[in-house]
Design a protein around this motif. Structure first.
Motif, PDB file in Angstrom:
ATOM      1  N   TYR A  37       1.077  -1.697   0.033  1.00 38.97           N
ATOM      2  CA  TYR A  37       0.237   0.188  -0.485  1.00 38.97           C
ATOM      3  C   TYR A  37       1.099   1.230  -0.102  1.00 38.97           C
ATOM      4  O   TYR A  37       1.802   0.852  -0.005  1.00 38.97           O
ATOM      5  CB  TYR A  37      -0.784  -0.167   1.282  1.00 38.97           C
ATOM      6  CG  TYR A  37      -1.923  -0.692   1.587  1.00 38.97           C
ATOM      7  CD1 TYR A  37      -1.845  -2.666   1.779  1.00 38.97           C
ATOM      8  CD2 TYR A  37      -2.762  -0.535   0.505  1.00 38.97           C
ATOM      9  CE1 TYR A  37      -2.716  -3.773   1.791  1.00 38.97           C
ATOM     10  CE2 TYR A  37      -3.795  -2.028   0.821  1.00 38.97           C
ATOM     11  CZ  TYR A  37      -4.000  -2.693   1.874  1.00 38.97           C
ATOM     12  OH  TYR A  37      -4.625  -3.905   1.645  1.00 38.97           O
ATOM     13  N   ARG A  38       0.469   2.563  -0.044  1.00 34.67           N
ATOM     14  CA  ARG A  38       1.302   3.597   0.110  1.00 34.67           C
ATOM     15  C   ARG A  38       0.354   4.806   0.317  1.00 34.67           C
ATOM     16  O   ARG A  38      -1.142   4.508   0.574  1.00 34.67           O
ATOM     17  CB  ARG A  38       2.105   3.887  -1.377  1.00 34.67           C
ATOM     18  CG  ARG A  38       1.569   4.045  -2.504  1.00 34.67           C
ATOM     19  CD  ARG A  38       1.418   5.207  -3.633  1.00 34.67           C
ATOM     20  NE  ARG A  38       0.654   5.349  -4.931  1.00 34.67           N
ATOM     21  CZ  ARG A  38       0.614   5.368  -5.515  1.00 34.67           C
ATOM     22  NH1 ARG A  38       2.112   4.913  -6.644  1.00 34.67           N
ATOM     23  NH2 ARG A  38      -0.020   6.482  -6.723  1.00 34.67           N
ATOM     24  N   GLN A  39       1.268   5.702   1.226  1.00 36.85           N
ATOM     25  CA  GLN A  39       0.231   6.624   1.715  1.00 36.85           C
ATOM     26  C   GLN A  39       0.834   8.201   1.725  1.00 36.85           C
ATOM     27  O   GLN A  39       1.547   8.239   2.586  1.00 36.85           O
ATOM     28  CB  GLN A  39      -0.592   6.629   3.061  1.00 36.85           C
ATOM     29  CG  GLN A  39      -1.276   7.834   3.443  1.00 36.85           C
ATOM     30  CD  GLN A  39      -1.887   7.130   4.934  1.00 36.85           C
ATOM     31  OE1 GLN A  39      -1.731   6.391   5.385  1.00 36.85           O
ATOM     32  NE2 GLN A  39      -2.586   7.929   5.335  1.00 36.85           N
ATOM     33  N   ALA A  40       0.009   9.227   0.731  1.00 33.08           N
ATOM     34  CA  ALA A  40       0.609  10.467   0.966  1.00 33.08           C
ATOM     35  C   ALA A  40       0.216  11.417   1.156  1.00 33.08           C
ATOM     36  O   ALA A  40      -0.727  10.849   1.892  1.00 33.08           O
ATOM     37  CB  ALA A  40       0.512  10.817  -1.008  1.00 33.08           C
ATOM     38  N   PRO A  41       1.387  12.156   1.620  1.00 32.54           N
ATOM     39  CA  PRO A  41       0.350  13.287   2.592  1.00 32.54           C
ATOM     40  C   PRO A  41      -0.351  13.762   2.800  1.00 32.54           C
ATOM     41  O   PRO A  41      -1.200  14.299   1.142  1.00 32.54           O
ATOM     42  CB  PRO A  41       1.712  14.512   2.815  1.00 32.54           C
ATOM     43  CG  PRO A  41       2.784  13.855   1.958  1.00 32.54           C
ATOM     44  CD  PRO A  41       2.451  12.723   0.915  1.00 32.54           C
ATOM     45  N   GLY A  42      -1.880  14.029   3.675  1.00 32.46           N
ATOM     46  CA  GLY A  42      -2.551  14.362   3.386  1.00 32.46           C
ATOM     47  C   GLY A  42      -3.791  13.424   2.736  1.00 32.46           C
ATOM     48  O   GLY A  42      -5.168  13.702   2.411  1.00 32.46           O
ATOM     49  N   LYS A  43      -3.749  11.437   2.074  1.00 33.98           N
ATOM     50  CA  LYS A  43      -4.053  11.307   1.345  1.00 33.98           C
ATOM     51  C   LYS A  43      -4.651   9.812   1.910  1.00 33.98           C
ATOM     52  O   LYS A  43      -3.798  10.175   2.718  1.00 33.98           O
ATOM     53  CB  LYS A  43      -4.062  10.719   0.021  1.00 33.98           C
ATOM     54  CG  LYS A  43      -3.496  12.023  -1.235  1.00 33.98           C
ATOM     55  CD  LYS A  43      -3.555  11.586  -1.801  1.00 33.98           C
ATOM     56  CE  LYS A  43      -3.308  12.725  -3.572  1.00 33.98           C
ATOM     57  NZ  LYS A  43      -2.842  12.438  -4.751  1.00 33.98           N
ATOM     58  N   GLU A  44      -5.775   9.417   1.624  1.00 38.08           N
ATOM     59  CA  GLU A  44      -5.513   7.915   2.809  1.00 38.08           C
ATOM     60  C   GLU A  44      -4.736   6.922   1.556  1.00 38.08           C
ATOM     61  O   GLU A  44      -4.387   7.327   0.676  1.00 38.08           O
ATOM     62  CB  GLU A  44      -7.389   7.445   2.134  1.00 38.08           C
ATOM     63  CG  GLU A  44      -8.137   8.758   2.243  1.00 38.08           C
ATOM     64  CD  GLU A  44      -9.714   7.880   2.937  1.00 38.08           C
ATOM     65  OE1 GLU A  44     -10.758   8.559   3.322  1.00 38.08           O
ATOM     66  OE2 GLU A  44      -9.887   6.550   2.724  1.00 38.08           O
ATOM     67  N   THR A  91       5.252   9.594  -4.932  1.00 39.21           N
ATOM     68  CA  THR A  91       5.630  10.050  -4.007  1.00 39.21           C
ATOM     69  C   THR A  91       5.327   9.711  -2.702  1.00 39.21           C
ATOM     70  O   THR A  91       3.714   9.787  -2.534  1.00 39.21           O
ATOM     71  CB  THR A  91       6.053  11.169  -3.550  1.00 39.21           C
ATOM     72  OG1 THR A  91       6.495  12.087  -4.716  1.00 39.21           O
ATOM     73  CG2 THR A  91       6.498  12.127  -2.663  1.00 39.21           C
ATOM     74  N   ALA A  92       5.378   8.951  -1.948  1.00 38.59           N
ATOM     75  CA  ALA A  92       4.690   8.678  -0.636  1.00 38.59           C
ATOM     76  C   ALA A  92       5.142   7.612   0.144  1.00 38.59           C
ATOM     77  O   ALA A  92       6.835   7.107  -0.180  1.00 38.59           O
ATOM     78  CB  ALA A  92       3.302   7.034  -1.346  1.00 38.59           C
ATOM     79  N   GLY A 113       6.923   1.481   7.357  1.00 36.97           N
ATOM     80  CA  GLY A 113       6.724   2.739   5.914  1.00 36.97           C
ATOM     81  C   GLY A 113       8.421   2.576   5.723  1.00 36.97           C
ATOM     82  O   GLY A 113       9.431   2.524   6.199  1.00 36.97           O
ATOM     83  N   THR A 114       8.277   2.948   4.849  1.00 32.01           N
ATOM     84  CA  THR A 114       8.985   3.421   3.814  1.00 32.01           C
ATOM     85  C   THR A 114       9.151   4.425   2.556  1.00 32.01           C
ATOM     86  O   THR A 114       8.495   4.478   1.930  1.00 32.01           O
ATOM     87  CB  THR A 114       9.881   2.243   3.099  1.00 32.01           C
ATOM     88  OG1 THR A 114      11.761   2.491   2.711  1.00 32.01           O
ATOM     89  CG2 THR A 114       9.782   1.448   1.946  1.00 32.01           C
ATOM     90  N   GLN A 115       9.784   5.474   2.618  1.00 31.61           N
ATOM     91  CA  GLN A 115       9.405   6.621   2.131  1.00 31.61           C
ATOM     92  C   GLN A 115       9.770   6.513   0.484  1.00 31.61           C
ATOM     93  O   GLN A 115      10.949   6.439   0.818  1.00 31.61           O
ATOM     94  CB  GLN A 115      10.238   7.966   2.807  1.00 31.61           C
ATOM     95  CG  GLN A 115       9.594   9.438   2.152  1.00 31.61           C
ATOM     96  CD  GLN A 115       8.034   9.832   2.059  1.00 31.61           C
ATOM     97  OE1 GLN A 115       7.679  10.110   3.543  1.00 31.61           O
ATOM     98  NE2 GLN A 115       7.480  10.404   0.770  1.00 31.61           N
TER      99      GLN A 115
END
Length: 120
Positions: A37-44, A91-92, A113-115
């Motif tokens: 999965y991934r999660q970007a700033p301000g996003k689900e 980017t996430a 997680g890993t950026q």
């Protein structure tokens, strides 16, 4: 102790590549479906790709098809996400999930997680 540890993230230019790893310990890795999965700033958080257990069947979200490849090495208790042709929007924080469903119970493990940052 159950652990999922992601690694391989970093800063990359658009069009570049990264290979993420998800190293598992403390449970029977080969019995678990692995999903990135991934999660970007301000996003689900959003689904990226998944790989099954014995047959290694894979599935991808449309926006990474043809660019990302998920794989696993059960002997090494590790899953991978090869990411090519990276875009700014990739980017996430990328997270690894291990899941096993034995009705009615579900075993669910997450890494920290890993950026991944795509920037010129």
């Amino acid at each position: 102790q159950v652990q999922l540890v992601e690694s391989g993230g970093g800063l990359v230019q658009p069009g570049g590549s990264l290979r993420l790893s998800c190293a598992a310990s403390g449970f029977m890795f080969y019995r678990y479906d692995i999903t990135w999965y991934r999660q970007a700033p301000g996003k689900e958080r959003e689904f990226v790709a998944t790989i099954g257990t014995t047959d290694g069947s894979t599935n991808y979200v449309d926006f990474v098809k043809g660019r990302f490849t998920i794989s696993r090495d059960n002997a090494q208790n590790t899953a991978y996400l090869q990411m090519n042709s990276l875009k700014f929007e990739d980017t996430a924080v990328y997270l690894c999930n291990a899941r096993r469903i034995q009705f009615p119970s579900v075993s669910d493990y997450w890494g920290q997680g890993t950026q991944v940052t795509v920037s010129s």
